[in-house]
Design an enzyme around this catalytic site. Structure first.
Site, PDB file in Angstrom:
ATOM      1  N   GLU A 219       0.799  -1.226   0.000  1.00 46.55           N
ATOM      2  CA  GLU A 219       0.000   0.000   0.000  1.00 46.55           C
ATOM      3  C   GLU A 219       0.835   1.282   0.000  1.00 46.55           C
ATOM      4  O   GLU A 219       0.515   2.225   0.724  1.00 46.55           O
ATOM      5  CB  GLU A 219      -0.926  -0.017   1.220  1.00 46.55           C
ATOM      6  CG  GLU A 219      -0.228   0.035   2.597  1.00 46.55           C
ATOM      7  CD  GLU A 219       0.169  -1.312   3.181  1.00 46.55           C
ATOM      8  OE1 GLU A 219       0.390  -2.265   2.409  1.00 46.55           O
ATOM      9  OE2 GLU A 219       0.270  -1.402   4.424  1.00 46.55           O
TER      10      GLU A 219
ATOM     11  N   HIS B 131      -8.153  -3.885  -1.236  1.00 49.11           N
ATOM     12  CA  HIS B 131      -7.377  -4.026  -0.001  1.00 49.11           C
ATOM     13  C   HIS B 131      -6.318  -2.922   0.117  1.00 49.11           C
ATOM     14  O   HIS B 131      -6.263  -2.205   1.120  1.00 49.11           O
ATOM     15  CB  HIS B 131      -6.732  -5.414   0.044  1.00 49.11           C
ATOM     16  CG  HIS B 131      -5.891  -5.649   1.263  1.00 49.11           C
ATOM     17  ND1 HIS B 131      -6.374  -6.287   2.389  1.00 49.11           N
ATOM     18  CD2 HIS B 131      -4.612  -5.312   1.542  1.00 49.11           C
ATOM     19  CE1 HIS B 131      -5.419  -6.332   3.300  1.00 49.11           C
ATOM     20  NE2 HIS B 131      -4.328  -5.757   2.821  1.00 49.11           N
ATOM     21  N   GLU B 132      -5.515  -2.782  -0.909  1.00 53.74           N
ATOM     22  CA  GLU B 132      -4.432  -1.786  -0.827  1.00 53.74           C
ATOM     23  C   GLU B 132      -5.003  -0.364  -0.771  1.00 53.74           C
ATOM     24  O   GLU B 132      -4.477   0.497  -0.066  1.00 53.74           O
ATOM     25  CB  GLU B 132      -3.450  -1.943  -1.985  1.00 53.74           C
ATOM     26  CG  GLU B 132      -2.826  -3.345  -2.129  1.00 53.74           C
ATOM     27  CD  GLU B 132      -2.277  -3.945  -0.849  1.00 53.74           C
ATOM     28  OE1 GLU B 132      -1.902  -3.191   0.072  1.00 53.74           O
ATOM     29  OE2 GLU B 132      -2.232  -5.198  -0.749  1.00 53.74           O
TER      30      GLU B 132
ATOM     31  N   HIS C 222      -6.066   0.569   2.697  1.00 53.76           N
ATOM     32  CA  HIS C 222      -4.943   0.976   3.550  1.00 53.76           C
ATOM     33  C   HIS C 222      -4.729   2.495   3.521  1.00 53.76           C
ATOM     34  O   HIS C 222      -4.048   3.036   4.398  1.00 53.76           O
ATOM     35  CB  HIS C 222      -3.649   0.298   3.099  1.00 53.76           C
ATOM     36  CG  HIS C 222      -3.394  -1.047   3.714  1.00 53.76           C
ATOM     37  ND1 HIS C 222      -3.361  -1.259   5.080  1.00 53.76           N
ATOM     38  CD2 HIS C 222      -3.110  -2.252   3.147  1.00 53.76           C
ATOM     39  CE1 HIS C 222      -3.077  -2.543   5.315  1.00 53.76           C
ATOM     40  NE2 HIS C 222      -2.928  -3.162   4.157  1.00 53.76           N
TER      41      HIS C 222
ATOM     42  N   TYR D 224      -4.864 -10.356   9.907  1.00 53.73           N
ATOM     43  CA  TYR D 224      -5.798 -10.073   8.805  1.00 53.73           C
ATOM     44  C   TYR D 224      -7.210 -10.558   9.130  1.00 53.73           C
ATOM     45  O   TYR D 224      -8.163  -9.795   9.096  1.00 53.73           O
ATOM     46  CB  TYR D 224      -5.333 -10.786   7.524  1.00 53.73           C
ATOM     47  CG  TYR D 224      -4.082 -10.201   6.905  1.00 53.73           C
ATOM     48  CD1 TYR D 224      -2.832 -10.499   7.426  1.00 53.73           C
ATOM     49  CD2 TYR D 224      -4.146  -9.362   5.798  1.00 53.73           C
ATOM     50  CE1 TYR D 224      -1.681  -9.977   6.856  1.00 53.73           C
ATOM     51  CE2 TYR D 224      -3.001  -8.838   5.211  1.00 53.73           C
ATOM     52  CZ  TYR D 224      -1.768  -9.150   5.746  1.00 53.73           C
ATOM     53  OH  TYR D 224      -0.637  -8.637   5.187  1.00 53.73           O
TER      54      TYR D 224
ATOM     55  N   GLU E 203      -3.883  -4.386   9.325  1.00 47.37           N
ATOM     56  CA  GLU E 203      -4.391  -5.397   8.385  1.00 47.37           C
ATOM     57  C   GLU E 203      -5.823  -5.855   8.665  1.00 47.37           C
ATOM     58  O   GLU E 203      -6.585  -6.079   7.729  1.00 47.37           O
ATOM     59  CB  GLU E 203      -3.440  -6.593   8.321  1.00 47.37           C
ATOM     60  CG  GLU E 203      -2.040  -6.247   7.794  1.00 47.37           C
ATOM     61  CD  GLU E 203      -2.015  -5.664   6.375  1.00 47.37           C
ATOM     62  OE1 GLU E 203      -3.008  -5.818   5.639  1.00 47.37           O
ATOM     63  OE2 GLU E 203      -0.990  -5.040   6.018  1.00 47.37           O
TER      64      GLU E 203
ATOM     65  N   ASP F  91       8.898  -9.409  10.208  1.00 45.33           N
ATOM     66  CA  ASP F  91       8.547  -9.931   8.903  1.00 45.33           C
ATOM     67  C   ASP F  91       8.204 -11.411   8.956  1.00 45.33           C
ATOM     68  O   ASP F  91       7.440 -11.921   8.151  1.00 45.33           O
ATOM     69  CB  ASP F  91       9.722  -9.704   7.949  1.00 45.33           C
ATOM     70  CG  ASP F  91       9.239  -9.704   6.522  1.00 45.33           C
ATOM     71  OD1 ASP F  91       8.363  -8.888   6.234  1.00 45.33           O
ATOM     72  OD2 ASP F  91       9.726 -10.538   5.735  1.00 45.33           O
TER      73      ASP F  91
END
Ligand code: BES
Ligand code: ZN
Length: 596
Positions: free
Chosen positions: A262, A286-287, A290, A374, A309, A366
């Protein structure tokens, strides 16, 4: 404002905080280096004489106070694997700007330098960055935590035959000299710093949206993403104005390690969303979402990742519902529930990693973040919608985005705001929702919303008759979309005969599908059943696509048997040089790979 201590940054933004970054850099494809200066504007809140930054694998040449003159003393701390090294700079309480002269390492983890052969055009090299979660520090010295925001500007010089674009205002044509100027006037956290350089073309998809892609892909991309403007309108009607001026998408080469990222004003996307039938555009929803949840209101640390998320999946589904209808959105919701159950099974239903609020201290964020953020996040918000009613819930959420715009929030701040502005001390509501068991407890609480997709019920009926002996070719699948097929493939019995695999493949052509999601769902069956006819396509997929979400489960499945592991290692030896560091560091772990 929050000052939650960020376990993944050496910076001390409570003392001295960066308010603006100016980058002046050259992108050199020969040496695979970004080199130049980063000038940071400071707000020295505590009159401190030391200033701490995050770096990883950067070479610092010198550090200058002010914009031109005196060099100052600095030191680099010991390297801590994924955190990198603290850069400590001597300043005075009066110092306004610090300029760092530096260059990146060819192996910088945020960067992927592509050979021409890894692009669609095949003639020119390509570079793109991926800064989230803590990789910005591998290409820019910065306060690399999501709780710090700065505006930025940049001057980027590259080859005159390439175009540079950033998470900022962007050109739509190449310049004659390869020099590009950028500015991002809205303050952003460092993980949203982004740059891509390549043979790019632009095509508009609406008054404030468009796509960037390699010239041979740009028409296809513009067709696929034709509904972008509709999505922006839907999003605005739900949760308030789009605050970033333009919304463009860049379709990157297939080694991009994510589906989408995003980056403000310019979502970075995998070319695997170009399915040819617009069936994977929820990724854009979705992006885009954001732009509110994440980019506008940001998780203060990666422990609060679900605030980014979970809110975004919820918002994504609302955009999809508004643009494509409830039936479509309920299929997405049911797929989310399956993903969530798989994640809980994989992590274990009592694992602290299944809490919404995470504790990632001592771990690479990460690797620590999972589907829980999510989809457990999604169902928690959906529970509130269903308990409180859509209308009051929507006004609350809109007010929340407004109240915390351009700020970071923690889980605790959100929960407090929720109690104050929505629950108002209502004991029954508290009892029904059980905030604490969702946020600080494991697994899936028993009051989780139920999803029922009529469309998926139809899929299950067909699946049943197939299991009872009806040949695949006779099933009623006429109007099925990608999502119907995903539900079908995911719910195939665990044990299939090779005849059954072949029957499915003959009737539905899964192995030769051009849809990455279908392939991603089908290949695990190929692996588990040693279905020979699928191996060539599997190998092609693993070498052609670098999206970690697909690679990780496939390599994991392969690694479960000695034969599979051997196959995996043989494929990986070829594929690894084409993957982004984000993907190969994960797969190295799965295959216990030592660099050769
Ligand atoms: N921000 C994430 C990608 C990300 C997460 C990068 C954590 C680095 C660390 C992005 O918005 C995302 O969630 N992408 C998904 C797409 C999706 C859920 C539709 C992906 O890439 O699969
Ligand atoms: Zn996301």
């Amino acid at each position: 404002m929050t000052s939650a201590r960020d376990p993944h940054s050496f910076a001390k933004p409570d003392e001295v905080v960066v308010t603006h970054l100016h980058l002046d850099v050259t992108v050199n494809f020969e040496t695979k280096q970004i080199a130049g200066t980063a000038t940071l504007t400071l707000n020295n809140k505590s009159g401190s004489d030391k200033f701490f930054l995050d770096t990883r694998d950067l070479t610092i040449e010198r550090v200058i106070l002010g914009k031109g003159e005196p060099e100052t003393h600095y030191s680099l701390g010991d390297a801590v694997s994924y955190l990198g090294q603290a850069l400590t700079i001597d300043i005075t309480p009066q110092t306004k700007d610090v300029t760092i002269v530096y260059h990146t390492n060819p192996n910088a983890a945020a960067l992927q330098w592509l050979e021409p052969s890894q692009t669609a055009g095949g003639k020119k090299p390509f570079l793109f960055t991926q800064s989230q979660a803590i990789l910005a520090r591998t290409w820019v010295p910065c306060q690399d935590g999501p709780g710090v925001r700065m505006t930025y500007s940049a001057r980027v010089k590259t080859r005159p035959d390439l175009m540079a674009v950033m998470s900022a205002n962007n050109p739509t044509t190449k310049t004659a000299d390869g020099v590009y100027e950028f500015s991002m006037p809205q303050p952003i956290p460092s993980y949203l710093l982004a740059l891509a350089v390549g043979d790019l073309a632009f095509k508009s998809t609406g008054t404030r949206s468009g796509v960037y892609a390699e010239p041979s892909m740009v028409d296809k991309a513009a067709w696929e993403l034709d509904d972008t403007e509709k999505m922006i309108k839907a999003a605005e009607s739900l949760y308030g104005p789009y605050r970033w001026d333009r919304y463009d998408v860049i379709v990157l080469p297939p080694s991009f390690p994510f589906g989408g990222m995003e980056n403000p004003r310019l979502t970075f996307a995998t070319p695997t969303i170009l399915a040819g039938d617009r069936s994977l555009v929820s990724l854009v929803a979705h992006e885009l979402a954001h732009s509110w949840s994440g980019n506008l209101v940001t998780n203060a640390t990666w422990n609060d990742f679900w605030l980014n998320e979970g809110f975004t999946v919820y918002f994504e589904h609302r955009i999809m519902e508004q643009v494509y209808g409830r039936t479509y959105a309920e299929m997405l919701a049911q797929l989310s529930m399956q993903d969530l159950q798989t994640a809980i099974n994989d992590l274990g239903s009592t694992s602290p990693d299944t809490h919404l609020k995470l504790n990632l201290a001592g771990r690479d964020p990460d690797e620590g973040v999972s589907d829980i953020a999510y989809n457990k996040g999604y169902f928690f918000l959906r529970l509130m919608e269903e308990t409180i009613g859509r209308e009051p819930w929507d006004s609350f959420l809109k007010a929340y985005f407004e109240a915390f715009a351009f700020q970071a929030t923690t889980t605790e701040i959100f929960v407090q705001y929720l109690r104050e502005h929505l629950l108002h001390g209502d004991k029954d509501l508290e009892q029904t929702i059980k905030i604490d068991s969702w946020v600080y407890g494991p697994g899936l609480p028993e009051n989780a919303p139920k999803v029922h997709s009529e469309e998926f019920a139809k899929v299950e009926t067909q699946l049943n008759s197939w299991e009872n002996g009806a040949p695949a070719a006779t099933l009623a699948t006429k109007d099925w979309t990608t999502h119907h097929w995903l539900h079908f493939i995911r719910n195939l019995p665990v044990n299939l005969s090779l005849q059954q695999m072949a029957d499915l493949d003959r009737a539905f052509g899964f192995t030769k599908s051009g849809n990455s999601e279908i392939l991603g769902a089908w290949f695990p069956h190929v692996i588990v059943h040693s279905y020979q006819q699928g191996y060539a396509a599997l190998e092609k997929f693993l070498t052609g696509v670098g999206r970690r979400k697909f690679l990780k489960p496939l390599y994991t499945k392969l690694a479960e048997t000695p034969d599979g592991l051997e196959r995996a290692r043989r494929i990986y030896r070829k594929a690894r040089p084409g993957y982004h560091p984000v993907s190969y560091s994960t797969i190295d772990g799965i295959l216990k790979w030592q660099e050769e």
